[in-house]
Enzyme design. Structure first.
Site, mmCIF file in Angstrom:
data_model
loop_
_atom_site.group_PDB
_atom_site.id
_atom_site.type_symbol
_atom_site.label_atom_id
_atom_site.label_comp_id
_atom_site.label_asym_id
_atom_site.label_seq_id
_atom_site.Cartn_x
_atom_site.Cartn_y
_atom_site.Cartn_z
ATOM 1 N N CYS A 93 37.035 40.858 42.322
ATOM 2 C CA CYS A 93 36.728 41.447 43.534
ATOM 3 C C CYS A 93 35.572 40.864 44.336
ATOM 4 C CB CYS A 93 36.769 43.163 43.667
ATOM 5 S SG CYS A 93 35.746 43.512 42.441
ATOM 6 N N GLY A 94 35.316 39.435 44.000
ATOM 7 C CA GLY A 94 34.229 38.861 44.686
ATOM 8 C C GLY A 94 32.754 39.420 44.042
#
Length: 322
Positions: free
Chosen positions: A88-89
């Site tokens: 998720c980055g």
């Protein structure tokens, strides 16, 4: 130069990865829609309760509660929200960096007695790795957000604050603004802030900005129209309170409800921010895979053309030697 077989294998590998990231993006988009709906359903109650409580406390001079009293800080608690999974980055790394910075700030002021309530596997792993004091494990709250779990944490924090076991509580999480913007937030949870009216300051969310199905978009538009119609018909809130049965009883009910909702709101915000960050990360990965595939297909075609040309030259050269 890689052979045709190696390039073809690479193309198949990248194409397989692209299918996975594209599917994960669609799953995250669906989960984001559900998270946005949960926030939308909770916000009117949360905002109205906060308005009633703060207006009541600010307009009644004799109103006092131990949960709003500031004192010398000797022991600090952090409630920190991350996800249970990755991909998720920078969602989890940003939270962990802010927690580390906050802890360093307190240690620089000579405050070493720090306890962390880790809501999410990533922050829990960080707390264990750094040897910090952990208050418990709350992994199930991230997978299945619920108000009961948040209320239990809030009650424990209230009890410790009133027993002077904790002097200050802060929460660190991502405030969900839109599908493309999640704001890293650190704010004081206890003592309760009654210095200014902050009603609506965090109600700047775009709860319909993700790419979901047409049916979901129609549902959100319908809800928005109903809310706007309700606002037009709503009467202004009367802040002239008559307190029954007594001041302390009313405060004893309103303040815990508002504190419970603060933790639950932060949990829903963090949950929506996680899905939005994952959706953006998977979309970026899919776009990168598409770029790689274009380059690999071009390289494959060039190599194949060169191989065919070489074979033709060999054939022509062999017939000429005869």
């Amino acid at each position: 130069m890689p052979s045709l077989k190696e390039i073809k294998t690479r193309i198949e590998s990248v194409n397989s990865t692209r299918k996975i990231t594209s599917a994960m993006k669609m799953v995250a988009s669906s989960k984001l829609h559900h998270a946005q709906t949960a926030i939308q359903s909770m916000l009117p109650y949360e905002n109205l309760l906060e308005h009633i409580l703060k207006s009541f406390l600010l307009t009644v001079p004799e109103a006092w509660n131990e949960l709003k009293s500031e004192r010398q800080v000797k022991k600090v608690a952090f409630v920190v929200y991350t996800s249970n999974s990755s991909l998720c980055g920078g969602f989890n790394n940003n939270i962990i960096k802010m927690l580390g910075s906050a802890i360093d700030d307190y240690k620089a002021r000579g405050i070493d007695d720090i306890i962390v309530y880790p809501i999410g596997r990533k922050v829990e792993e960080y707390v264990v790795k750094q040897g910090l004091t952990k208050a418990g494990s709350y992994l199930e709250l991230v997978d299945k957000p619920n108000s009961a779990g948040c209320a239990a944490i809030a009650k424990e924090l209230r009890d410790k604050f009133m027993a002077h076991e904790i002097d200050k509580v802060e929460i660190i999480y991502h405030h969900f603004k839109s599908a493309g913007s999640q704001i890293l937030t650190r704010k004081t949870y206890l003592p309760i802030d009654l210095s200014t009216e902050s009603i609506g300051n965090e109600n700047d969310r775009d709860l319909s900005g993700n790419t979901t199905t047409a049916k979901a978009q129609e549902y959100l538009k319908k809800r928005k129209l109903e809310e706007e119609r309700g606002k037009a018909e709503a009467k202004p809130l009367n802040d002239n309170f008559i307190v029954e049965p007594d001041l302390n009883t009313v405060l004893g009910i309103l303040i815990p409800k508002q504190l419970n909702l603060q933790l639950y709101t932060a949990l829903l915000d963090s949950n929506a921010s996680e899905h939005a960050a994952r959706m953006v990360a998977m979309q970026t990965a899919t776009d990168n895979a598409n770029d790689l595939l274009r380059g690999l297909n071009l390289q494959y075609n060039k190599s194949r053309q060169q191989a065919i040309t070489n074979e033709l030259l060999d054939i022509v050269g062999g017939s000429s030697n005869r």
